[in-house]
Scaffold this motif. Structure first.
Motif, PDB file in Angstrom:
ATOM      1  N   ASP A  75      43.758  33.900  46.708  1.00 18.64           N
ATOM      2  CA  ASP A  75      42.718  33.099  47.030  1.00 18.64           C
ATOM      3  C   ASP A  75      41.974  32.340  47.579  1.00 18.64           C
ATOM      4  O   ASP A  75      42.610  31.100  47.508  1.00 18.64           O
ATOM      5  N   LEU A  76      41.007  32.753  48.252  1.00 13.64           N
ATOM      6  CA  LEU A  76      40.127  31.290  49.568  1.00 13.64           C
ATOM      7  C   LEU A  76      39.009  31.450  49.152  1.00 13.64           C
ATOM      8  O   LEU A  76      37.951  32.058  49.288  1.00 13.64           O
ATOM      9  N   ASP A  77      38.321  30.133  49.046  1.00 19.29           N
ATOM     10  CA  ASP A  77      37.085  29.957  49.077  1.00 19.29           C
ATOM     11  C   ASP A  77      36.952  29.349  50.568  1.00 19.29           C
ATOM     12  O   ASP A  77      37.291  28.126  50.609  1.00 19.29           O
ATOM     13  N   LEU A  78      35.913  29.568  51.227  1.00 15.35           N
ATOM     14  CA  LEU A  78      35.937  29.825  52.694  1.00 15.35           C
ATOM     15  C   LEU A  78      34.755  28.569  52.750  1.00 15.35           C
ATOM     16  O   LEU A  78      34.621  27.944  54.006  1.00 15.35           O
ATOM     17  N   ARG A  79      34.057  28.489  51.639  1.00  6.94           N
ATOM     18  CA  ARG A  79      33.558  26.952  51.854  1.00  6.94           C
ATOM     19  C   ARG A  79      34.393  25.898  51.799  1.00  6.94           C
ATOM     20  O   ARG A  79      34.406  24.624  53.490  1.00  6.94           O
ATOM     21  N   ARG A  80      35.097  25.312  51.638  1.00  9.03           N
ATOM     22  CA  ARG A  80      36.694  24.385  52.100  1.00  9.03           C
ATOM     23  C   ARG A  80      37.465  25.280  52.575  1.00  9.03           C
ATOM     24  O   ARG A  80      38.966  24.552  52.413  1.00  9.03           O
ATOM     25  N   SER A  81      37.980  26.414  53.231  1.00  8.97           N
ATOM     26  CA  SER A  81      38.479  26.131  54.476  1.00  8.97           C
ATOM     27  C   SER A  81      38.633  26.863  56.116  1.00  8.97           C
ATOM     28  O   SER A  81      37.640  26.682  56.205  1.00  8.97           O
ATOM     29  N   GLN A  82      39.228  26.708  56.958  1.00  9.23           N
ATOM     30  CA  GLN A  82      39.271  26.210  58.416  1.00  9.23           C
ATOM     31  C   GLN A  82      39.077  27.689  58.825  1.00  9.23           C
ATOM     32  O   GLN A  82      38.681  27.663  59.829  1.00  9.23           O
ATOM     33  N   ASP A  83      39.686  28.815  57.941  1.00  6.33           N
ATOM     34  CA  ASP A  83      39.599  30.171  58.496  1.00  6.33           C
ATOM     35  C   ASP A  83      37.785  30.223  57.861  1.00  6.33           C
ATOM     36  O   ASP A  83      36.999  30.144  56.996  1.00  6.33           O
ATOM     37  N   ARG A  84      37.459  31.664  59.218  1.00  4.38           N
ATOM     38  CA  ARG A  84      36.240  32.435  58.649  1.00  4.38           C
ATOM     39  C   ARG A  84      36.593  33.697  59.263  1.00  4.38           C
ATOM     40  O   ARG A  84      37.508  34.240  59.879  1.00  4.38           O
ATOM     41  N   ILE A  85      35.469  34.196  58.852  1.00  4.87           N
ATOM     42  CA  ILE A  85      35.544  35.884  58.628  1.00  4.87           C
ATOM     43  C   ILE A  85      34.795  36.130  59.938  1.00  4.87           C
ATOM     44  O   ILE A  85      33.817  35.778  60.719  1.00  4.87           O
ATOM     45  N   VAL A  86      35.747  36.887  61.015  1.00  6.49           N
ATOM     46  CA  VAL A  86      35.470  37.733  62.250  1.00  6.49           C
ATOM     47  C   VAL A  86      34.494  38.996  62.661  1.00  6.49           C
ATOM     48  O   VAL A  86      34.104  39.292  63.630  1.00  6.49           O
ATOM     49  N   GLY A  87      34.923  39.356  61.741  1.00  3.44           N
ATOM     50  CA  GLY A  87      33.750  41.213  61.391  1.00  3.44           C
ATOM     51  C   GLY A  87      34.453  42.020  59.591  1.00  3.44           C
ATOM     52  O   GLY A  87      35.119  41.408  59.183  1.00  3.44           O
ATOM     53  N   HIS A  88      33.853  42.748  59.578  1.00  5.73           N
ATOM     54  CA  HIS A  88      34.314  43.478  58.813  1.00  5.73           C
ATOM     55  C   HIS A  88      35.191  44.519  59.079  1.00  5.73           C
ATOM     56  O   HIS A  88      35.801  45.127  60.315  1.00  5.73           O
ATOM     57  N   GLU A  89      35.431  45.500  58.056  1.00  2.00           N
ATOM     58  CA  GLU A  89      37.121  46.572  58.175  1.00  2.00           C
ATOM     59  C   GLU A  89      36.511  47.471  57.572  1.00  2.00           C
ATOM     60  O   GLU A  89      36.185  47.564  56.252  1.00  2.00           O
ATOM     61  N   ASP A  90      37.377  48.388  57.571  1.00  2.00           N
ATOM     62  CA  ASP A  90      37.418  49.979  56.315  1.00  2.00           C
ATOM     63  C   ASP A  90      38.451  49.948  55.840  1.00  2.00           C
ATOM     64  O   ASP A  90      39.690  49.851  56.657  1.00  2.00           O
ATOM     65  N   PHE A  91      38.284  49.763  54.682  1.00  2.00           N
ATOM     66  CA  PHE A  91      39.406  50.181  53.401  1.00  2.00           C
ATOM     67  C   PHE A  91      41.240  51.370  54.273  1.00  2.00           C
ATOM     68  O   PHE A  91      41.484  50.947  54.655  1.00  2.00           O
ATOM     69  N   ALA A  92      40.277  52.584  54.354  1.00  2.00           N
ATOM     70  CA  ALA A  92      41.052  53.434  54.838  1.00  2.00           C
ATOM     71  C   ALA A  92      41.890  53.368  56.299  1.00  2.00           C
ATOM     72  O   ALA A  92      43.107  53.774  56.373  1.00  2.00           O
ATOM     73  N   ALA A  93      41.233  52.605  57.700  1.00  2.00           N
ATOM     74  CA  ALA A  93      41.740  52.674  59.003  1.00  2.00           C
ATOM     75  C   ALA A  93      42.935  51.646  58.053  1.00  2.00           C
ATOM     76  O   ALA A  93      43.742  51.892  59.408  1.00  2.00           O
TER      77      ALA A  93
END
Length: 395
Positions: free
Chosen positions: A366-384
Motif C-alpha cells: 500500500d502506497l500513499d502517493l502524497r507521501r511518496s517520491q513515486d508518481r503515476i506516469v500513465g494508465h495500463e490495461d489489466f489484460a495487457a
C-alpha cells in the motif's frame, strides 16, 4: 467584483475565481476556492500561468486598504473534502461493499426476470437496497465503485444497472444535490435499463454488429423502460427522467426524442454521461472495455457535442482523474491498482503496488502517493499484463 491579477500579487485570503488553465493541469479539488496559505500560492505559481482572476467579494482585494482582513476560510471554501479513513474502517467498509454489490446484482437480476414474465415492479423491494447503496457511497465511495467494473458477459444488463446506480450516486453527491434527490436519482439509475427485459436475448447478447432492424429494436428499450416505470406505483418524476432520457444527447443527436440542451433534465444529462462511461469501460461480447482513465479522456472529448461540458468535468472529478480500481504505471516501473482518492490531491491517490513491468508480481504494498517520491506516469490495461482484475478490485 472579478479582477485579473498577476500571480506575483496573489496572497492568502484571496478568492480564486478562475485559474485560466485546464482542469487536468492543476490538482485543486475545486476550480474556485479560497487561497488558504502560502503553500496554495506556491502551487498556483507552479502551474506556470501569468495571471488569475479573483473575486474580491469573496476574498481579499489587492487594491484595498491594508487593514482588510481575510474572510472566514470555512465560510468561503465550501464543504471540506471527504475524511481519510483508518485502515480498520476501510477493511469493514470494503467487506460491506462486497456484500452489498453481490446482493444488488441478485436483486436486479430477479427484478428483470419478473418484468420479463409480465410482473409489475414492486418499488418497496427496490427502495431499501437503494438506501443502502446511497449510504455506502456517502460512507466511502472508494469501496463500492471499483466493484462496478466486475461484470460477466452474460450478466451485463443487470450488473450494468447496479454500476450506473453507484456511479450516479457518487456523481450526484459531488454536485451537492440533496440526499433525498440523490435517492430518487439512484432509483432511476438502478431501473434505467429495465426495458431491456423486453428485448430478445439474441439481440441483447449478439456478438456481432446489429442489423438496422435489430438496432431499432434495441433502442426501443428506453421507451419500454419509461412505460414500465410509469406503471410502477411510487416512482418519482426524477427517477423517471433518469430512465427516459439516458440516451438523449446534449447536441440533439440522441434518442428516443432527440432532445437537446436544457430540454434534457439535469438527471437525464447526468445519466447520459454515466451510462456511456460504464458501457465503454466494460467488457462486452462485442467490444473490449477501455481503461477508466482513457474512458474519461473520451468523455472529455465527446463533451464538445454529446455531453454538457460542465457536467462531464464534474463527473470526472467525482470518480477521480485516476479512478479507484484503475491500473496505473508508476515512475518506478511498477504497476499499481488505485485504492482511494484524495479530494485535495486528485493526481496522487492511494494505490496498491502489485506488479513490475519486468513481468513479475511483487509483494503487494500500500502506497500513499502524497507521501511518496513515486508518481503515476500513465494508465495500463489489466489484460495487457495478463492480470486478473477480480483478484485486486474485490480486495
Amino acid at each position: 467584483m472579478i479582477k485579473l491579477v498577476p500571480v506575483a500579487r496573489l496572497r492568502p485570503g484571496m478568492y480564486v475565481h478562475d485559474l485560466h488553465c485546464g482542469w487536468l493541469q492543476h490538482d485543486f479539488v475545486r476550480n474556485r476556492f479560497l487561497v488558504a496559505d502560502v503553500e496554495d500560492v506556491a502551487r498556483i505559481r507552479a502551474l506556470g500561468v501569468a495571471e488569475v482572476s479573483i473575486d474580491t467579494a469573496r476574498g481579499l482585494d489587492p487594491d484595498a486598504a491594508p487593514a482588510a482582513t481575510a474572510p472566514d476560510r470555512e465560510a468561503l471554501a465550501g464543504p471540506p473534502p471527504p475524511a481519510v479513513h483508518t485502515a480498520s474502517k476501510v477493511a469493514g467498509t470494503q467487506e460491506h461493499a462486497r456484500n452489498l454489490h453481490r446482493e444488488a446484482n441478485e436483486i436486479v437480476r430477479d427484478l428483470l426476470a419478473d418484468v420479463r414474465l409480465g410482473r409489475q415492479i414492486e418499488i418497496e423491494k427496490v427502495e431499501p437496497l437503494v438506501t443502502r447503496i446511497v449510504d455506502s457511497i456517502f460512507t466511502r465511495a472508494d469501496a463500492l465503485l471499483p466493484l462496478a467494473r466486475l461484470k460477466q458477459h452474460d450478466s451485463y444488463t443487470f450488473q450494468h444497472s447496479v454500476s450506473v446506480c453507484a456511479l450516479m450516486t457518487a456523481f450526484a453527491r459531488t454536485l451537492g444535490l440533496p440526499r433525498e434527490t440523490i435517492r430518487e436519482i439512484a432509483i432511476g439509475a438502478l431501473l434505467h435499463d429495465v426495458g431491456k427485459a423486453r428485448i430478445p436475448d439474441e439481440i441483447l447478447n449478439k456478438p456481432g454488429k446489429l442489423t438496422d432492424a435489430e438496432f431499432e429494436r434495441m433502442k426501443s428499450h428506453v421507451v419500454q423502460s419509461k412505460l414500465i416505470l410509469m406503471a410502477t406505483p411510487g416512482i418519482s418524476p426524477i427517477a423517471l427522467e433518469v430512465a427516459a432520457q439516458h440516451h438523449e444527447r446534449f447536441d440533439g443527436s440522441g434518442y428516443p426524442n432527440r432532445l437537446a440542451g436544457d430540454a434534457i433534465s439535469l438527471y437525464g444529462r447526468m445519466a447520459a454521461i454515466v451510462d456511456v462511461y460504464d458501457a465503454i469501460t466494460s467488457e462486452r461480447v462485442y467490444h473490449k472495455g477501455m481503461p477508466p482513465t482513457e474512458a474519461l479522456r473520451k468523455l472529455l472529448e465527446w463533451s464538445s457535442n454529446h455531453f454538457e461540458p460542465r457536467l462531464a468535468q464534474a463527473f470526472i472529478r467525482s470518480v477521480g482523474i485516476y479512478p479507484t480500481g484503475a491500473l496505473v504505471r508508476l515512475e518506478s516501473k511498477r504497476l499499481a491498482v488505485v485504492q482511494a482518492q484524495h479530494a485535495d490531491k486528485p493526481t496522487l491517490p492511494r494505490v496498491k503496488v502489485i506488479f513490475h513491468t519486468a513481468g513479475h508480481y511483487l509483494q503487494p504494498e500500500d502506497l500513499d502517493l502524497r507521501r511518496s517520491q513515486d508518481r503515476i506516469v500513465g494508465h495500463e490495461d489489466f489484460a495487457a499484463w495478463n492480470i486478473d482484475p477480480a483478484r485486486w478490485l474485490a480486495l
